[in-house]
Design a protein around this motif. Structure first.
Motif, short mmCIF file in Angstrom:
data_model
loop_
_atom_site.label_atom_id
_atom_site.label_comp_id
_atom_site.label_asym_id
_atom_site.label_seq_id
_atom_site.Cartn_x
_atom_site.Cartn_y
_atom_site.Cartn_z
N LYS A 285 6.16 68.03 57.65
CA LYS A 285 7.50 67.59 57.23
C LYS A 285 8.51 68.73 57.33
O LYS A 285 8.15 69.91 57.26
N VAL A 286 9.75 68.33 57.50
CA VAL A 286 10.85 69.30 57.53
C VAL A 286 11.31 69.51 56.09
O VAL A 286 11.60 68.56 55.37
N LEU A 287 11.35 70.78 55.67
CA LEU A 287 11.82 71.08 54.31
C LEU A 287 13.32 71.32 54.29
O LEU A 287 14.02 70.85 53.40
N TYR A 288 13.79 72.09 55.27
CA TYR A 288 15.21 72.40 55.35
C TYR A 288 15.66 72.31 56.81
O TYR A 288 15.10 72.98 57.67
N THR A 289 16.64 71.46 57.04
CA THR A 289 17.15 71.28 58.41
C THR A 289 17.98 72.48 58.84
O THR A 289 18.38 73.31 58.01
N HIS A 290 18.26 72.52 60.13
CA HIS A 290 19.10 73.57 60.69
C HIS A 290 20.44 73.63 59.96
O HIS A 290 20.94 74.70 59.62
N GLU A 291 20.99 72.46 59.71
CA GLU A 291 22.29 72.37 59.03
C GLU A 291 22.21 72.92 57.60
O GLU A 291 23.09 73.66 57.16
N GLN A 292 21.16 72.55 56.89
CA GLN A 292 20.99 73.05 55.51
C GLN A 292 20.79 74.56 55.50
O GLN A 292 21.34 75.25 54.63
N VAL A 293 20.01 75.06 56.45
CA VAL A 293 19.80 76.52 56.51
C VAL A 293 21.12 77.22 56.80
O VAL A 293 21.49 78.17 56.12
#
Ligand code: IMP
Ligand code: MG
Length: 178
Positions: free
Chosen positions: A7-15
């Protein structure tokens, strides 16, 4: 490659958004101090690159490479493989790391750099996995907390792979439990 991610924990946008916030904090503190940024290879390479382009003030960029291993009796023994080329005496130092896990790596580095009379030493890490802490060290600037799972992406690897994933994710157990 993406098929290996649970699973993705933090997307590129969130990072990206979080890195903007961290950069603002660092800028408020260090804009007139000309700090030395010490990037811990190779995991912090992506994070460091993304961070320094957000730091619009004078700084020196340098890096170290370390390896950690357990020798049977002592867990978390850390070895310096590549030293700094910058003299950090009386300079403020910001260590940039991918993740604070057991903390042995950062404890080792902090002690090493303290011994060279840095003016100050702070730790900036993309991720923190507090459940795993063994050494007495904490990050001063942390991007995100992560659960006690195997994390890849944004510079973090499994067996040298997945560093180039543009998000922070959990690796499928089937990838490393074979
Ligand atoms: P330490 O246990 O805090 O000394 O962390 C040692 C190094 O292990 C970190 O700098 C990372 O490069 C790596 N590491 C720790 N946890 C993970 C993870 O979940 N995924 C990928 N690398 C990790
Ligand atoms: Mg590392």
């Amino acid at each position: 490659m993406n098929n290996d991610i649970e699973k993705v924990l933090y997307t590129h946008e969130q990072v990206n958004h979080r890195l903007d916030e961290l950069a603002s904090e660092l800028t408020a503190k260090y804009h007139d101090q000309q700090p030395v940024i010490v990037s811990v290879m190779t995991g912090a390479l992506v994070f460091t690159g993304e961070m320094i382009e957000r730091l619009n003030f004078k700084l020196t960029l340098d890096y170290v490479d370390v390896s950690s291993y357990a020798d049977g009796t002592q867990s978390g023994k850390v070895q310096l493989i590549q030293d700094l080329s910058t003299d950090i005496k009386d300079r403020p130092v910001i260590i940039m790391e991918d993740i604070v896990d057991t903390g042995h790596t950062l404890k080792f580095l902090k002690d090493l750099l303290k011994g060279r009379s840095a003016k100050s030493i702070e730790i900036c890490a993309l991720l923190d996995k507090p459940d795993r802490r063994e050494a007495d060290v904490e990050g001063d600037y942390i991007g995100f907390e992560v659960p006690n799972e195997f994390i890849v992406g944004y510079g973090l690897d499994y067996s040298g792979l997945y560093r180039n994933l543009p998000f922070v994710g959990v690796l499928k157990r089937s990838v490393y439990e074979n």
